[in-house]
Design a protein around this motif. Structure first.
Motif, mmCIF file in Angstrom:
data_model
loop_
_atom_site.group_PDB
_atom_site.id
_atom_site.type_symbol
_atom_site.label_atom_id
_atom_site.label_comp_id
_atom_site.label_asym_id
_atom_site.label_seq_id
_atom_site.Cartn_x
_atom_site.Cartn_y
_atom_site.Cartn_z
ATOM 1 N N ARG A 258 7.369 61.257 -1.185
ATOM 2 C CA ARG A 258 7.594 62.209 -2.030
ATOM 3 C C ARG A 258 9.436 62.283 -2.626
ATOM 4 O O ARG A 258 9.895 62.294 -1.297
ATOM 5 N N SER A 259 9.744 63.062 -3.600
ATOM 6 C CA SER A 259 11.895 63.108 -3.990
ATOM 7 C C SER A 259 12.015 64.948 -4.518
ATOM 8 O O SER A 259 10.876 65.241 -5.312
ATOM 9 N N ASP A 260 12.649 65.445 -3.920
ATOM 10 C CA ASP A 260 13.399 65.920 -4.804
ATOM 11 C C ASP A 260 13.746 66.104 -6.107
ATOM 12 O O ASP A 260 14.421 67.682 -7.461
ATOM 13 N N VAL A 261 14.282 64.763 -6.355
ATOM 14 C CA VAL A 261 14.868 64.151 -7.258
ATOM 15 C C VAL A 261 13.678 64.192 -8.341
ATOM 16 O O VAL A 261 13.166 63.435 -8.543
ATOM 17 N N GLU A 262 13.522 64.963 -9.795
ATOM 18 C CA GLU A 262 13.029 64.796 -11.029
ATOM 19 C C GLU A 262 12.733 63.949 -11.936
ATOM 20 O O GLU A 262 11.877 63.520 -12.075
ATOM 21 N N THR A 263 13.638 63.518 -11.420
ATOM 22 C CA THR A 263 13.723 61.758 -12.397
ATOM 23 C C THR A 263 13.821 60.358 -11.632
ATOM 24 O O THR A 263 13.228 59.506 -12.170
ATOM 25 N N MET B 190 10.732 57.752 -9.663
ATOM 26 C CA MET B 190 10.252 57.377 -9.959
ATOM 27 C C MET B 190 9.510 56.236 -9.436
ATOM 28 O O MET B 190 10.353 54.994 -8.630
ATOM 29 N N ASP C 188 14.968 54.978 -8.268
ATOM 30 C CA ASP C 188 15.889 55.882 -8.282
ATOM 31 C C ASP C 188 16.649 55.703 -9.600
ATOM 32 O O ASP C 188 18.014 56.043 -9.254
ATOM 33 N N GLU D 145 18.734 58.133 -12.184
ATOM 34 C CA GLU D 145 19.344 59.608 -12.286
ATOM 35 C C GLU D 145 20.690 58.716 -13.809
ATOM 36 O O GLU D 145 20.701 58.086 -14.244
ATOM 37 N N SER E 234 12.489 64.991 -16.548
ATOM 38 C CA SER E 234 11.827 64.699 -15.301
ATOM 39 C C SER E 234 10.568 63.247 -15.885
ATOM 40 O O SER E 234 10.634 64.006 -17.226
ATOM 41 N N GLY F 219 5.521 60.563 -10.995
ATOM 42 C CA GLY F 219 7.629 61.042 -10.500
ATOM 43 C C GLY F 219 7.513 61.879 -10.167
ATOM 44 O O GLY F 219 6.790 62.225 -8.938
ATOM 45 N N SER F 220 9.354 62.085 -9.524
ATOM 46 C CA SER F 220 9.007 62.697 -8.509
ATOM 47 C C SER F 220 9.302 61.743 -6.808
ATOM 48 O O SER F 220 8.948 62.741 -6.183
#
Length: 461
Positions: A76-81, A83, A117, A119, A355, A415-416
């Motif tokens: 999991r990641s805190d960056v919403e973009t 995937m 990753d 962005e 997101s 996502g995320s």
């Protein structure tokens, strides 16, 4: 061949084990690279052509075996973009080959990657850490379905989302058979009705005229005493400006009072600052008629209303009731009980975030609360994905052996999240030990062959 054959075999072993060492070192170096797929080494023996009774083990050759179908761990990641793909497939991406007027120019050949990753860059493109630009299928704003079958580079515009004026109000309500207005008396038939004789003009005329069909400001206190609240909501005009609209229901006819059927009218506050003879409340110009069982018999279609509210005009607004949305069942509360009151308009909004949705779509969120699907992430699979050609940055290119890409839906996109490298450090070190021992053994064969050659040469002396 004899000794010379042994030397050749030993040299091929040294070369193959060195090749394997190179693969292992690359895998270990990329153990933390997002989306990296480790490379395995396959060995194949080389046998000289001879009669079966004369065949001897030959040398060895090494080749690369891809592990594209081996899933790395998904974190999991805190960056919403960010995937990841849970399962088979690759993100379809574009490679930048230059710039024109500060805008990227892309290669015509699609690339593919598992590195997710992504962005947003300065131009609104989704770019991963290796410089690949995400591609997707644009979403039709009317149908909500992907458009076409050719992926395009995804770009999120930072423009304001245009306002949408209200064109429909979803309104579902139950009107108490006997409304308990301030002047209503259960022992007096007709006391619950709006009596036109109590007003300066006739507020029950449908359709409204220049002199009737509305409530004058001076008559508002009487109107409030003989009606029940119908709820309130905020609607939006063409510029996106919010407009508060308040409703009240008035019963205008009753079977208990000798009328042919029970009837109601719906009013709205038109001018909150009206004075004297100015219209303050207006009728929606629709008579609601009910059968004895409480079901609505008229209107048979949803009314369309032209609202005039504090200087704002909202034309052709559909009051959506459906066939059973407005009823008149007995209710001891004597009120109008709302079950649904919503509308479809909104103000202009500023982009506040991007997101990835559960459906694998790039979604833009706006300050007005609207969420808009921009594109569906393009995912491609291959019949021979182990034959894809690797490029820098975790990219792949299609080859004749891999076959053409097959676009599939994006339901496996998470996502995320990020797919990490599929390298297992402990396994790589185990292979490293085996490779080192095999290399050492090959060097020993070279040494022994050399000693044997020296013995042969010593025979001459």
């Amino acid at each position: 061949m004899g000794i010379f054959g042994a030397l050749n075999n030993a040299v091929s072993g040294l070369q193959s084990q060195a090749y394997a060492l190179e693969q292992i070192s690359g895998n270990i170096a990329n153990s933390q690279t997002v989306g990296y797929k480790r490379a395995e080494t396959s060995f194949a023996d080389m046998v000289a052509d001879a009669a079966p009774q004369r065949q001897v083990p030959g040398g060895v050759t090494a080749s690369t075996r891809a592990t594209n179908d081996v899933q790395g761990s998904v974190q999991r990641s805190d960056v919403e973009t960010f995937m990841a793909i849970q399962g088979d497939g690759y993100f379809v991406v574009a490679q930048q080959i230059g710039e024109v007027d500060n805008r990227p120019v892309f290669d015509d050949t699609d690339a593919y990657t598992r590195r997710g990753d992504f962005e947003i860059d300065r131009s609104g493109y989704l770019v991963n850490g290796a410089g690949y630009f995400l591609q997707g299928l644009p979403i039709d704003p009317t149908t909500g379905n992907p458009q076409g079958s050719a992926p395009e580079t995804v770009q999120i515009q930072s423009d304001f989302l245009a306002a949408l004026p209200t064109t429909q109000i979803d309104y579902r309500v139950n009107l108490a058979r006997f409304p308990l207005t301030a002047d209503a008396d259960v022992d007096v038939p007709g006391s619950e009705l709006l009596d036109p004789t109590d007003f300066t003009n006739d507020p029950t005329v449908v359709p409204a005229t220049a002199t009737d069909g509305f409530i004058q400001a001076a008559d508002v206190p009487v109107f409030l005493q003989n009606t029940v609240a119908g709820g309130a909501t905020t609607v939006f005009d063409e510029s996106g400006a919010p407009v508060n609209i308040q409703f009240r229901w008035a019963k205008t006819a009753s079977v208990g009072n000798g009328d042919p059927a029970d009837q109601w009218q719906l009013y709205y506050l038109s001018d909150s600052t009206a004075t004297g003879t100015d219209p303050a409340w207006r009728s929606t110009e629709t008579t609601y008629t009910f059968a004895t069982d409480g079901t609505m018999t008229a209107p048979t279609t949803d009314p369309v209303v032209n609202f005039q509210i504090n200087g704002s005009t909202l034309n052709s607004v559909r009051m959506r009731h459906d066939s059973d949305g407005v009823t008149q069942f007995s209710d001891p509360s004597g009120n109008a009980q709302l079950t649904s009151l919503s509308q479809n308009g909104y103000a202009a909004g500023e982009l506040i975030g991007v997101s990835i949705s559960e459906a694998g779509r790039v979604v833009a969120a706006y300050s007005n609360g609207q969420v808009v699907d921009i594109a569906e992430v393009a995912i491609a699979t291959f019949n021979g994905d182990s034959q894809l050609r690797k490029t820098e940055g975790g990219g792949f290119l299609a080859t004749r052996e891999s076959g053409d890409p097959i676009l599939v839906d994006a339901s496996d996109v998470v996502g995320s999240a990020l797919e990490m490298s599929n390298v297992d450090i402990s396994n790589e070190f185990t292979k490293l030990i085996v490779t080192q021992q095999a290399y050492s053994a090959s060097t020993r064969i070279v040494s022994v062959s050399d000693e044997m050659m020296q013995e042969v040469l010593g025979m001459v002396r």
